[in-house]
Scaffold this motif. Structure first.
Motif, PDB file in Angstrom:
ATOM      1  N   TYR A 292       0.818  -1.213   0.000  1.00  0.00           N
ATOM      2  CA  TYR A 292       0.000   0.000   0.000  1.00  0.00           C
ATOM      3  C   TYR A 292       0.857   1.271   0.000  1.00  0.00           C
ATOM      4  N   LYS A 296       4.300   5.693  -2.647  1.00  0.00           N
ATOM      5  CA  LYS A 296       3.421   6.763  -2.170  1.00  0.00           C
ATOM      6  C   LYS A 296       4.265   7.853  -1.497  1.00  0.00           C
ATOM      7  N   ASP A 374       0.492  12.032  -1.168  1.00  0.00           N
ATOM      8  CA  ASP A 374      -0.588  11.052  -0.978  1.00  0.00           C
ATOM      9  C   ASP A 374      -1.103  11.058   0.451  1.00  0.00           C
ATOM     10  N   THR A 418      -1.374   3.190   6.801  1.00  0.00           N
ATOM     11  CA  THR A 418      -2.134   2.699   5.638  1.00  0.00           C
ATOM     12  C   THR A 418      -3.651   2.817   5.803  1.00  0.00           C
ATOM     13  N   LEU A 421      -5.121   5.365   3.549  1.00  0.00           N
ATOM     14  CA  LEU A 421      -4.876   4.965   2.149  1.00  0.00           C
ATOM     15  C   LEU A 421      -5.808   3.834   1.745  1.00  0.00           C
ATOM     16  N   ARG A 422      -5.994   2.871   2.674  1.00  0.00           N
ATOM     17  CA  ARG A 422      -6.912   1.760   2.387  1.00  0.00           C
ATOM     18  C   ARG A 422      -8.357   2.239   2.318  1.00  0.00           C
ATOM     19  N   ASN A 424      -9.338   5.209   1.308  1.00  0.00           N
ATOM     20  CA  ASN A 424      -9.507   5.865   0.001  1.00  0.00           C
ATOM     21  C   ASN A 424      -9.684   4.847  -1.113  1.00  0.00           C
ATOM     22  N   GLU A 425      -8.908   3.767  -1.035  1.00  0.00           N
ATOM     23  CA  GLU A 425      -9.001   2.714  -2.053  1.00  0.00           C
ATOM     24  C   GLU A 425     -10.398   2.085  -2.055  1.00  0.00           C
ATOM     25  N   SER A 426     -10.914   1.839  -0.848  1.00  0.00           N
ATOM     26  CA  SER A 426     -12.261   1.252  -0.733  1.00  0.00           C
ATOM     27  C   SER A 426     -13.320   2.212  -1.265  1.00  0.00           C
ATOM     28  N   ASN A 428     -12.906   4.585  -3.504  1.00  0.00           N
ATOM     29  CA  ASN A 428     -12.782   4.661  -4.966  1.00  0.00           C
ATOM     30  C   ASN A 428     -13.426   3.453  -5.638  1.00  0.00           C
ATOM     31  N   SER A 429     -13.248   2.274  -5.014  1.00  0.00           N
ATOM     32  CA  SER A 429     -13.864   1.053  -5.565  1.00  0.00           C
ATOM     33  C   SER A 429     -15.387   1.166  -5.548  1.00  0.00           C
TER      34      SER A 429
END
Length: 441
Positions: A292, A296, A374, A418, A421-422, A424-426, A428-429
């Protein structure tokens, strides 16, 4: 390329004119009263200090914590009341209710402004009531967030007994090791065991679980710090107690922990064994987090004085550190940490970060806008405004209260880093999935 990320061949130090945009240092009470189990902390300040402690620490009404407020009112500030009598009354009440082994007076901004002579009153009252009184100035005018602990331990170090001849005679070797810095008991035990594996026994901790167990100190004593913010304590131990300071990187991250143990081993003439394999095994276990953070970028605004150590570890993890803001830095005390930071950057062939002491937040925000990192690790005051501008943030105060020292706690640092960051990833998904559903319908 921005002037802020031009490749540098050596560390660049800058100093701006910003204020200490940090938590109040009296918050050190929150972890020190739990660490020193036979202590009582008396914070001498105004209602504002009381509100801060109540809200920041969130203690339940039935918890009966071992700290209290000596609230200064107008009559105190205008010198209409006798400070000594008022403090004596409070300390006698504490003695009757709790019977602690030590009472720690925490001075605040107000006691500085009205020039309360706490250091003058403490020895007199100590002799009168028969309980040791330690005076620590933890005011936000002079100190950053975590330096509150530094002032307490510096004052407590002066109460440590001298090494007796009997202790020296009972030891096979004259040199002794004392570690200073407050850690949860489980983490302190882990570090003690790491050194024990190398054949090094610890003579004591400052602070220990009990005030009555303060370590004895003297010229034959080597001392080593656990936290980067304990420079005043280190100075007191060297100048007042004639101890010898081991200047080592701090045991934060697998690389820092290994370097910390190696430096102590070197001091005691011990050849370290198995550390390379131990560090490699820890890095293997962190791989699920490292994916992750690799590549970054991160920007430290500065809050708790852990910034240099955390930045060094995150660079080792593969992150790019644009700037390390730090409220205050003693370059002598952090010399080994700075050397390891520079060495890490050169080994990985990455740009050396810019280090800014007492950063001005106005200029920092301009740099953040230009660099678009980031992640920004910042104090709580700036987190929401930055998030509102689309900048991902992490509260630096969380690293202060988390267990981040030693080999096994490296996961905790990356868990904190993280998490946003995690998230944000979720998000975005979910957004992409929602857009696909709209197109299908």
């Amino acid at each position: 390329m921005s002037e802020f990320i031009k490749e540098k061949t050596q560390l660049v130090f800058e100093c701006e004119t910003g204020n200490y945009h940090t938590f109040c240092p009296i918050s050190c009470v929150s972890w020190l009263y739990q660490k020193i189990e036979d202590s009582f902390f008396l914070v001498i300040g105004t209602k504002t200090c009381g509100y801060f402690l109540q809200n920041a620490l969130g203690v339940m009404i039935f918890a009966e914590p071992r700290y209290a407020m000596a609230e200064l009112e107008e009559s105190d500030i205008s010198a209409q009341l006798n400070d000594y009598k008022e403090l004596k009354r409070l300390c006698l009440q504490i003695q009757q209710d709790r019977n602690p082994s030590v009472i720690v007076w925490i001075g605040t901004c107000t006691t500085e402004i009205i020039k309360m002579d706490l250091e003058g009153m403490a020895p007199l009252l100590e002799a009168e009531i028969g309980i040791p009184i330690v005076v620590a100035r933890a005011n936000g005018l002079d100190y950053a967030f975590t330096q509150g602990e530094d002032t307490v331990l510096s004052a407590m170090a002066q109460k440590c007994p001298e090494v007796s001849q009997l202790e020296l005679d009972n030891k096979k070797e004259e040199s002794r090791l004392v570690l200073f810095g407050s850690l949860p008991n489980t983490v302190a035990t882990q570090l003690s065991l790491e050194l024990k594996r190398q054949g090094i026994d610890i003579a004591g901790w400052l602070p220990g679980q009990k005030y009555v167990d303060l370590p004895s100190l003297g010229e034959n004593t080597y001392v080593c710090g656990i936290h980067p913010f304990l420079s005043r304590t280190a100075t007191t131990l060297m100048r007042r107690k004639k101890c010898q300071l081991i200047v080592a990187p701090f045991p934060i991250g697998p690389d820092g922990t290994r370097a910390w143990i190696e430096k102590i081993c070197e001091t005691f003439g011990v050849i370290p064994e198995g550390l390379e394999a131990r560090e490699a095994k820890i890095w293997e276990g962190l791989e699920d987090y490292l994916k992750y953070v690799r590549g970054k970028s991160v920007f430290f605004m500065g809050d708790n004085l852990l910034e240099i150590s955390l930045a060094r570890f995150l660079i080792k993890c593969g992150m790019i550190v644009y700037e390390i803001g730090i409220p205050y830095m003693d370059r002598r005390f952090q010399a080994a940490e700075l050397e390891l930071l520079e060495k890490t950057c050169k080994q990985l062939n990455v740009p050396l970060p810019r280090i800014v002491e007492k950063p001005d937040n106005y200029y920092q925000i301009q740099r953040i806008r230009e660099l678009q990192p980031d992640l920004v690790i910042t104090g709580m005051a700036h987190a929401n405004p930055l998030e509102a501008r689309g900048i991902t943030t992490k509260w630096s105060v969380e690293f202060t209260f988390a267990q981040i020292h030693g080999f096994t706690n490296s996961r905790e640092i990356l868990e904190l880093v993280t998490r946003p960051l995690r998230r944000n990833e979720s998000l975005n998904s979910l957004t992409n999935f929602g857009e696909k559903l709209v197109k299908v319908s």
